[in-house]
Design a protein around this motif. Structure first.
Motif, PDB file in Angstrom:
ATOM      1  N   LYS A   1       0.908 -19.292 -22.734  1.00 44.42           N
ATOM      2  CA  LYS A   1       0.473 -18.080 -23.867  1.00 44.42           C
ATOM      3  C   LYS A   1       0.354 -18.267 -24.981  1.00 44.42           C
ATOM      4  O   LYS A   1       0.468 -19.643 -25.144  1.00 44.42           O
ATOM      5  CB  LYS A   1       2.129 -17.000 -23.508  1.00 44.42           C
ATOM      6  CG  LYS A   1       2.709 -16.328 -24.522  1.00 44.42           C
ATOM      7  CD  LYS A   1       4.352 -16.125 -24.055  1.00 44.42           C
ATOM      8  CE  LYS A   1       4.183 -14.861 -24.716  1.00 44.42           C
ATOM      9  NZ  LYS A   1       5.710 -14.565 -24.540  1.00 44.42           N
ATOM     10  N   TYR A   2      -0.266 -18.177 -26.012  1.00 51.37           N
ATOM     11  CA  TYR A   2      -0.854 -18.083 -26.819  1.00 51.37           C
ATOM     12  C   TYR A   2      -1.902 -19.373 -26.955  1.00 51.37           C
ATOM     13  O   TYR A   2      -2.377 -19.466 -27.949  1.00 51.37           O
ATOM     14  CB  TYR A   2      -0.063 -18.303 -28.028  1.00 51.37           C
ATOM     15  CG  TYR A   2       1.275 -17.581 -28.200  1.00 51.37           C
ATOM     16  CD1 TYR A   2       0.963 -15.886 -28.631  1.00 51.37           C
ATOM     17  CD2 TYR A   2       2.461 -16.984 -27.916  1.00 51.37           C
ATOM     18  CE1 TYR A   2       2.109 -15.642 -28.599  1.00 51.37           C
ATOM     19  CE2 TYR A   2       3.663 -17.041 -27.908  1.00 51.37           C
ATOM     20  CZ  TYR A   2       3.346 -15.639 -28.280  1.00 51.37           C
ATOM     21  OH  TYR A   2       4.609 -14.671 -28.131  1.00 51.37           O
ATOM     22  N   GLU A   3      -2.096 -19.405 -26.199  1.00 51.82           N
ATOM     23  CA  GLU A   3      -3.833 -20.492 -25.894  1.00 51.82           C
ATOM     24  C   GLU A   3      -5.303 -19.984 -25.920  1.00 51.82           C
ATOM     25  O   GLU A   3      -4.883 -18.632 -25.672  1.00 51.82           O
ATOM     26  CB  GLU A   3      -3.883 -21.207 -24.787  1.00 51.82           C
ATOM     27  CG  GLU A   3      -2.699 -22.707 -24.658  1.00 51.82           C
ATOM     28  CD  GLU A   3      -2.808 -23.378 -24.096  1.00 51.82           C
ATOM     29  OE1 GLU A   3      -2.076 -24.329 -24.906  1.00 51.82           O
ATOM     30  OE2 GLU A   3      -2.884 -23.337 -22.972  1.00 51.82           O
ATOM     31  N   SER A   4      -6.169 -19.883 -25.800  1.00 50.69           N
ATOM     32  CA  SER A   4      -7.392 -19.754 -25.637  1.00 50.69           C
ATOM     33  C   SER A   4      -8.467 -21.418 -25.472  1.00 50.69           C
ATOM     34  O   SER A   4      -8.016 -22.103 -25.761  1.00 50.69           O
ATOM     35  CB  SER A   4      -7.932 -19.282 -27.363  1.00 50.69           C
ATOM     36  OG  SER A   4      -7.781 -18.503 -27.420  1.00 50.69           O
TER      37      SER A   4
ATOM     38  N   ASP B   1     -11.974 -16.658 -24.942  1.00 53.77           N
ATOM     39  CA  ASP B   1     -11.208 -16.020 -24.743  1.00 53.77           C
ATOM     40  C   ASP B   1     -11.829 -15.213 -23.163  1.00 53.77           C
ATOM     41  O   ASP B   1     -11.334 -14.624 -22.043  1.00 53.77           O
ATOM     42  CB  ASP B   1     -10.575 -15.041 -24.854  1.00 53.77           C
ATOM     43  CG  ASP B   1     -10.045 -15.166 -26.566  1.00 53.77           C
ATOM     44  OD1 ASP B   1      -9.113 -16.198 -25.585  1.00 53.77           O
ATOM     45  OD2 ASP B   1      -9.733 -14.584 -27.249  1.00 53.77           O
TER      46      ASP B   1
ATOM     47  N   ARG C   1      -3.514 -24.046 -28.359  1.00 55.10           N
ATOM     48  CA  ARG C   1      -2.101 -23.059 -28.860  1.00 55.10           C
ATOM     49  C   ARG C   1      -2.831 -22.528 -29.928  1.00 55.10           C
ATOM     50  O   ARG C   1      -3.778 -23.480 -30.905  1.00 55.10           O
ATOM     51  CB  ARG C   1      -1.331 -23.713 -28.653  1.00 55.10           C
ATOM     52  CG  ARG C   1       0.144 -22.665 -28.535  1.00 55.10           C
ATOM     53  CD  ARG C   1       1.215 -22.974 -28.504  1.00 55.10           C
ATOM     54  NE  ARG C   1       2.428 -21.539 -28.471  1.00 55.10           N
ATOM     55  CZ  ARG C   1       3.742 -22.002 -27.962  1.00 55.10           C
ATOM     56  NH1 ARG C   1       3.470 -23.166 -27.017  1.00 55.10           N
ATOM     57  NH2 ARG C   1       3.609 -20.702 -28.039  1.00 55.10           N
ATOM     58  N   PHE C   2      -2.981 -21.474 -30.190  1.00 59.07           N
ATOM     59  CA  PHE C   2      -3.147 -20.700 -31.687  1.00 59.07           C
ATOM     60  C   PHE C   2      -4.853 -21.180 -32.453  1.00 59.07           C
ATOM     61  O   PHE C   2      -4.450 -21.587 -34.064  1.00 59.07           O
ATOM     62  CB  PHE C   2      -1.446 -20.747 -32.589  1.00 59.07           C
ATOM     63  CG  PHE C   2      -0.501 -20.791 -32.102  1.00 59.07           C
ATOM     64  CD1 PHE C   2      -0.208 -19.190 -32.109  1.00 59.07           C
ATOM     65  CD2 PHE C   2      -0.161 -21.917 -31.709  1.00 59.07           C
ATOM     66  CE1 PHE C   2       0.567 -19.196 -31.608  1.00 59.07           C
ATOM     67  CE2 PHE C   2       1.285 -20.977 -31.761  1.00 59.07           C
ATOM     68  CZ  PHE C   2       1.964 -19.827 -31.644  1.00 59.07           C
TER      69      PHE C   2
END
Length: 98
Positions: A46-49, A90, A70-71
Motif C-alpha cells: 500500500k502506498y508504494e510505486s 505504476d 513508499r510515497f
C-alpha cells in the motif's frame, strides 16, 4: 465451516498477489553490464510505486538503483557535478526501462 473459510482466504490471497504491482529490484546496476547486487522482484505494498534512481555524470549514466518505494515522488537534482533522477511509475516492471 473452517475449511470454507480457509478456501476463501486462500482465494483472496491469490487475487491480491495477482493484482499487486511488481517492480524490478537492483541495488547496483551499471550501464556496462547487468545488475551486480540485489536483482529480483518486489511486490509493491500500500502506498508504494516502482522507483528508479539514475545517476549521471556529464550526461552519461553511471549507475542506477531500482526498488519498490513508499510515497515515491519524481525528483531531479544536481549535486557534486552529478545529476540524480528519481522516477516513480505504476506499471509492472516499469522501473526497469532505461
Amino acid at each position: 465451516m473452517n475449511r470454507h473459510l480457509l478456501l476463501l482466504f486462500s482465494l483472496f490471497c491469490l487475487v491480491v498477489e495477482a493484482t499487486s504491482l511488481k517492480c524490478v529490484t537492483c541495488h547496483l546496476r551499471t550501464p556496462a553490464d547487468h545488475c551486480r547486487r540485489g536483482f529480483g522482484v518486489c511486490h509493491a505494498q500500500k502506498y508504494e510505486s516502482c522507483m528508479s534512481l539514475r545517476i549521471y555524470s556529464n550526461n552519461t549514466l553511471q549507475i542506477s538503483y531500482m526498488v519498490c518505494q513508499r510515497f515515491c515522488k519524481d525528483l531531479t537534482y544536481n549535486f557534486n557535478n552529478r545529476t540524480y533522477i528519481h522516477k516513480c511509475c505504476d506499471d509492472d516492471f516499469c522501473n526497469f526501462r532505461v
